[in-house]
Design a protein around this motif. Structure first.
Motif, short mmCIF file in Angstrom:
data_model
loop_
_atom_site.label_atom_id
_atom_site.label_comp_id
_atom_site.label_asym_id
_atom_site.label_seq_id
_atom_site.Cartn_x
_atom_site.Cartn_y
_atom_site.Cartn_z
N SER A 441 -12.51 -19.34 -18.46
CA SER A 441 -12.63 -20.36 -17.74
C SER A 441 -11.41 -20.24 -16.67
N HIS A 442 -11.61 -20.96 -15.54
CA HIS A 442 -10.73 -21.09 -14.59
C HIS A 442 -10.49 -22.81 -14.43
N TYR A 443 -9.25 -22.79 -14.26
CA TYR A 443 -8.69 -24.63 -14.02
C TYR A 443 -9.39 -25.06 -12.48
N ASP A 444 -10.62 -25.21 -12.50
CA ASP A 444 -11.38 -25.36 -11.03
C ASP A 444 -12.26 -26.66 -11.18
N ASN A 445 -12.27 -27.44 -11.97
CA ASN A 445 -13.08 -28.59 -11.95
C ASN A 445 -13.05 -29.29 -10.55
N GLY A 446 -14.53 -29.43 -10.19
CA GLY A 446 -14.64 -29.98 -8.70
C GLY A 446 -14.63 -29.10 -7.70
N SER A 447 -14.35 -27.82 -7.99
CA SER A 447 -14.23 -26.86 -6.79
C SER A 447 -15.65 -26.46 -6.19
N ILE A 448 -15.68 -25.99 -5.10
CA ILE A 448 -16.85 -25.57 -4.27
C ILE A 448 -16.77 -24.19 -4.08
N ILE A 449 -17.89 -23.34 -4.02
CA ILE A 449 -18.13 -22.21 -3.15
C ILE A 449 -19.03 -22.43 -2.16
N LEU A 450 -18.90 -21.99 -0.99
CA LEU A 450 -20.10 -22.18 0.23
C LEU A 450 -20.33 -20.84 0.59
N PHE A 451 -21.78 -20.41 0.76
CA PHE A 451 -22.38 -19.37 1.04
C PHE A 451 -23.24 -19.80 2.25
N ALA A 452 -23.23 -19.22 3.38
CA ALA A 452 -23.83 -19.49 4.68
C ALA A 452 -23.83 -18.50 5.55
N GLN A 453 -24.93 -18.26 6.35
CA GLN A 453 -24.93 -17.47 7.36
C GLN A 453 -24.64 -15.80 6.99
N GLY A 454 -24.97 -15.69 5.80
CA GLY A 454 -24.96 -14.07 5.46
C GLY A 454 -23.54 -13.86 4.59
N GLY A 455 -22.75 -14.88 4.47
CA GLY A 455 -21.29 -14.57 3.88
C GLY A 455 -20.90 -15.71 2.86
N GLU A 456 -19.89 -15.35 2.19
CA GLU A 456 -19.24 -16.45 1.20
C GLU A 456 -18.16 -17.08 2.05
N LEU A 457 -18.48 -18.05 2.87
CA LEU A 457 -17.38 -18.39 3.67
C LEU A 457 -16.37 -19.53 2.95
N LEU A 458 -16.57 -19.82 2.00
CA LEU A 458 -15.28 -20.50 1.08
C LEU A 458 -15.63 -19.80 -0.31
N SER A 459 -14.48 -19.21 -0.62
CA SER A 459 -14.67 -18.31 -1.66
C SER A 459 -14.02 -18.89 -2.76
N ASP A 460 -14.62 -18.40 -3.90
CA ASP A 460 -13.78 -18.43 -5.25
C ASP A 460 -13.41 -16.73 -5.56
N ILE A 461 -12.33 -16.42 -5.97
CA ILE A 461 -11.80 -15.11 -6.18
C ILE A 461 -12.66 -14.21 -7.17
N GLY A 462 -12.90 -15.14 -8.34
CA GLY A 462 -13.60 -14.51 -9.33
C GLY A 462 -12.67 -13.98 -10.56
N TYR A 463 -13.09 -12.58 -11.02
CA TYR A 463 -12.26 -12.17 -12.29
C TYR A 463 -11.39 -11.16 -11.62
N THR A 464 -10.36 -10.89 -12.40
CA THR A 464 -9.39 -9.85 -12.15
C THR A 464 -8.64 -9.55 -13.37
N HIS A 465 -8.37 -8.45 -13.69
CA HIS A 465 -7.32 -7.82 -14.82
C HIS A 465 -5.95 -7.57 -14.08
N GLY A 466 -5.75 -7.76 -12.56
CA GLY A 466 -4.66 -7.47 -12.09
C GLY A 466 -3.58 -8.58 -12.32
N LYS A 467 -2.22 -8.20 -11.83
CA LYS A 467 -1.09 -8.72 -12.28
C LYS A 467 -1.16 -10.26 -11.45
N TYR A 468 -2.03 -10.54 -10.68
CA TYR A 468 -2.07 -11.59 -9.77
C TYR A 468 -3.44 -12.70 -10.50
N ARG A 469 -3.64 -12.21 -11.82
CA ARG A 469 -4.72 -13.33 -12.43
C ARG A 469 -4.31 -14.66 -12.40
N GLY A 470 -2.75 -14.69 -12.61
CA GLY A 470 -2.39 -16.25 -12.74
C GLY A 470 -2.73 -17.00 -11.65
#
Length: 839
Positions: A441-470
């Motif tokens: 899980s992410h610590y993101d209650n109340g968070s939104i993602i907005l997709f419109a006009q063919g793109g993810e205008l307000l994004s959630d990064i999603g999953y990663t195993h990279g060092k910026y996972r934090g």
């Protein structure tokens, strides 16, 4: 917990019909397949049988290893590659350096004496910082994978052609594995961690390790049953002359394969306590495969018993796998389907005592399966990609298939909803999350993602195993509010952070609305509530009223992050002249993470705000706008700021485009804004305006709790008035339509029953035309259900709510999270005089 990064399993496939003693699967003898397989195995055809035997590693290999030269990639996985011409060396995927070498030589070794007395030497390079690089052991691991694939191809070729050149080489690989497997050391093989070894004959427990973390065959225990070798053995069992192996492997080679490889693999794996994790179904499948291959019904029964218990424990009533991520939902459901495939039509032998399976069909044991498949199909953005909820890979979706039409989705048990409208190029979706934390899980209650006009205008990064996972899991990287620069609370089964759905309505053609109390996310919050109203004015003319009310703590930071797929250009209508070096609070740290395990959610060493760069600030009193412009779309957000609001623009890592290469993370930065308001309470109100080429809303203003939006539509000047008061939503449009959420009416739930599989509520009043009913759960939370029809005091629901009422009046969930709540149960419905009435 690190999970397999194997691609998603296809969910729908034809179930094979097999019986005991037959190969687990059969393939067509298409000539093109035969020729292709011959080319694959030709290198082994050029070897003698003893040389083929030597390709089987005599000691356990190691999977996780990074590059000490360039430190490319992420998770120490897929960084150093191997192929047969490299022998015991490996080559970096990113910098092409071959290891070991003069710069990175072997300078240490670990010596293990195996049960047979064989000496196993693990040479490695240790850096000045203490990092270990087992180059040779990683080559063993890659060779272990390769030689297994060769055995699979060879056994298949033998079954097609009966050419002993193929059969002998498959048999010698299997026989050699049977010889060396008992000597394979148990090891703890984990990214960015020191390797630990345990005796080859020691079963779980292993000191300091949780279940399945010590592994003998695969890199962790879930894959320790050699199922692929069982399949290869099954093919050879159908007529191969095992006496051909007497001189090379020894007499009774087949029995040795069964006892020292397949049965031992099962026994080491089964010794682990059951975890019912997202990896468990893969283990059940392997148990079935080996059990059927060896005609061992006890293995099949063990797997089926675990499988059935798994189904009871891990899924929400709305079909979601408990971790609330589309990626792991798909993996889990696909793996369960794999168990059903492996067990299809299995029949116990006549001598088996106990429960008997005859033509076993596990699909019948999965009544939730239609819901689970529906989740996989429905939890997608209009471009066909999975909605990046929690730990969902934002780009590993195979070949996305764009949707033709977007409709709203409500998953109340999980705690997520997607408001949607539009068709073709004019699809708009707003996803909002209020789920608990049950892994990945992410610590993101109340968070939104907005997709419109063919793109993810307000994004959630999603999953990663990279060092910026934090950064990616922290509240600050999401489109929500951070209180006092700290992440949201970590939820547990005992104290979940699942929010409360107060209102949801997707029935009106012009308005889709949701009201979420996400206050469980912060123990310091008295109010943490987001209301979203998606207004569909016309094709390609959608806007969102977004109001976030917060009370509790001292400082409220409202974040909005632009698109992850493009940098874009951000402009704001107010002066942001002050350059800020850092927003990290005095108690926070600005260290750089070395890997994903240095997430540091507390922020004392690595605070999430340290990821924000190029920070500029200014003051906002009243209306101001932020506009993101991308190649093919844009978003303008109209912000009705409270007095004293400070505004920040910044750049932050978007992570996705780095494609799991830590060295590229700082090359891809997205534009974001943050509004900061201090004091006991805050109210952040915005109108999000997606556009293709140019913004189209003429003006935005407010009168207390009414927000006024003016625009032109089909040559006419239109003014919409949106009023949000308490739990009421009212939209009046100059285009001639009107929406009311209705007045709330509450009462007591008298009873609940299943009538021929149809769920029904008995209420203390009679209603007509009720679209939804909300239940107040006594120990916290709400249930929110679609109503199919009403008859007197009875409401018929669209779907099973996943609970039952006991004779003592307690509400008990038989779906995840299996909680039990005491009564009485209260309900709320919303009456609209034009649409609904109370008798």
């Amino acid at each position: 917990m690190i999970k397999s990064t194997v691609g998603f399993i296809v969910l729908i496939f034809t179930l094979a019909t097999t019986s005991v003693g037959q190969p687990i699967s059969s393939q067509s003898t298409d000539n093109s397949k035969i020729e292709q397989a011959k080319q694959v195995v030709q290198p082994l055809l050029d070897m003698s049988l003893p040389e083929v035997m030597d390709q089987v590693p005599a000691a356990s290999g190691l999977n996780f290893i990074g590059c000490p030269n360039c430190h490319g990639g992420a998770q120490d996985m897929g960084v150093l590659n191997w192929e047969p011409v490299l022998g015991s060396c490996v080559k970096c995927k990113y910098c092409s350096m071959v290891f070991p070498n003069e710069k990175f030589p072997y300078n240490k070794e670990k010596v293990i004496i195996a049960p047979s007395g064989a000496k196993q030497v693990y040479r490695y390079h240790e850096s000045k910082e203490g990092a270990q690089y087992f180059f040779e052991a990683h080559a063993w691991y890659e060779r272990w994978k390769w030689i297994q694939s060769m055995a699979t191809e060879l056994s298949q070729l033998w079954s097609w052609t009966r050419d002993e050149a193929y059969g002998d080489r498959a048999a010698v690989i299997l026989g050699r594995f049977a010889q060396v497997f008992p000597d394979y050391a148990i090891r703890y093989d984990y990214p960015s961690a020191k390797v630990k070894f345990f005796p080859a004959d020691q079963k779980w427990p292993y000191e300091g390790l949780t279940a399945y973390r010590g592994a003998k065959w695969y890199w962790w225990g879930y894959g320790d049953i050699p199922a692929d070798m069982a399949k290869a053995y099954s093919k050879l069992q159908n007529g191969y002359d095992w006496k051909r192996m007497d001189k090379l492997i020894g007499i009774e080679t087949a029995k040795r394969i069964e006892n020292d490889l397949l049965i031992k693999g099962y026994e080491f794996t089964a010794a682990n306590p059951e975890t019912f994790s997202n990896m468990s179904p893969g283990t059940y499948r392997d148990m079935v495969i080996v059990g059927r291959t060896l005609n061992k019904p006890e293995m099949v029964h063990d797997a089926v018993t675990r499988f059935r218990e798994f189904l009871k424990l891990g899924f929400f009533a709305d079909g979601w796998w408990k971790e609330g991520t589309v990626s792991y939902h798909d993996q889990t459901v696909g793996s369960l389907r794999g168990v059903a495939l492996a067990a299809q039509n299995y029949t116990d032998p006549p001598e088996w005592k106990g429960e008997r399976y005859v033509n076993l069909d596990l699909i019948k044991d999965m009544p939730f399966f239609k819901k689970a498949i529906a989740v996989s199909e429905e939890a997608v953005l209009p471009n066909g990609r999975k909605i990046p909820i929690n730990d969902t890979w934002a780009y590993r979706n195979g070949t996305p298939k764009p949707t033709n039409k977007t409709v709203s989705r409500l998953w109340p048990s999980l705690g997520n909803a997607a408001l949607g409208v539009g068709e073709g190029k004019n699809q708009t979706m707003v996803n909002v999350n209020w789920s608990g934390n049950y892994g990945h899980s992410h610590y993101d209650n109340g968070s939104i993602i907005l997709f419109a006009q063919g793109g993810e205008l307000l994004s959630d990064i999603g999953y990663t195993h990279g060092k910026y996972r934090g950064w990616t899991i922290h509240t600050a990287s999401h489109n929500t509010v951070v209180i006092d620069q700290k992440p949201q609370d970590a939820g547990t089964l005992i104290k979940p952070v699942t929010g409360k759905l107060l209102f949801y309505d997707d029935r009106d053609p012009h308005v889709k609305a949701i009201d979420v109390d996400a206050s469980p996310a912060y123990s310091t919050s008295e109010t943490y509530r987001r209301r979203l109203v998606l207004v569909h004015a016309g094709p390609g003319r959608d806007y969102i009223i977004d109001r976030f009310d917060v009370k509790g703590g001292k400082t409220h930071d409202w974040f909005l992050h632009g698109m992850c797929e493009e940098d874009g250009i951000l402009t704001v209508s107010i002066q942001l002249n002050e350059e800020i070096k850092s927003l990290v609070p005095d108690w926070g740290g600005s260290a750089k993470p070395k890997n994903q395990y240095e997430a540091d959610l507390e922020g004392k060493k690595i605070h999430a705000y340290s990821y924000l760069k190029d920070i500029k600030s200014g003051q906002a009193n009243g209306l101001w706008t932020a506009t993101w412009k991308y190649q093919n779309s844009g978003l303008r957000t109209h912000n009705l700021a409270q007095t004293g609001t400070e505004v920040f623009s910044f750049k932050s890592p978007t992570v996705r485009r780095a494609e799991e290469d830590d060295n590229k993370l700082d090359q891809f930065m997205g534009n974001g804004i943050m509004q900061r308001h201090k004091g006991g309470s805050s109210s952040f109100v915005s109108i999000h305006e997606p556009f293709q080429t140019l913004p189209w809303i003429k003006s935005v203003s407010s009168e207390d709790d009414t927000y006024i939006v003016n625009y032109e539509l089909d040559g006419k000047d239109i003014t919409d008035r949106i009023t949000l008061v308490d739990t009421s939503i009212h939209v009046t449009s100059g285009a001639g339509w009107d929406y009311k959420s209705g007045e709330s009416s509450s009462g007591s739930l008298l009873s609940f029953k299943m009538d021929n599989g149809i769920p029904k509520f008995e209420l203390d009043k009679e209603y007509n035309n009720i679209g939804y009913i909300r239940l107040e759960i006594p120990e916290g939370g709400t249930g929110y259900y679609r109503v199919r029809s009403t008859t007197g005091n009875w409401l018929t629901l669209e779907e099973d709510p996943g609970f039952m009422l006991t004779d003592q009046g307690k509400l008990k969930y038989f779906t995840f999270p299996h909680s039990e709540n005491s009564g009485p149960l209260r309900y709320t419905v919303f009456q609209n005089n034009e649409k609904e009435s109370i008798k």
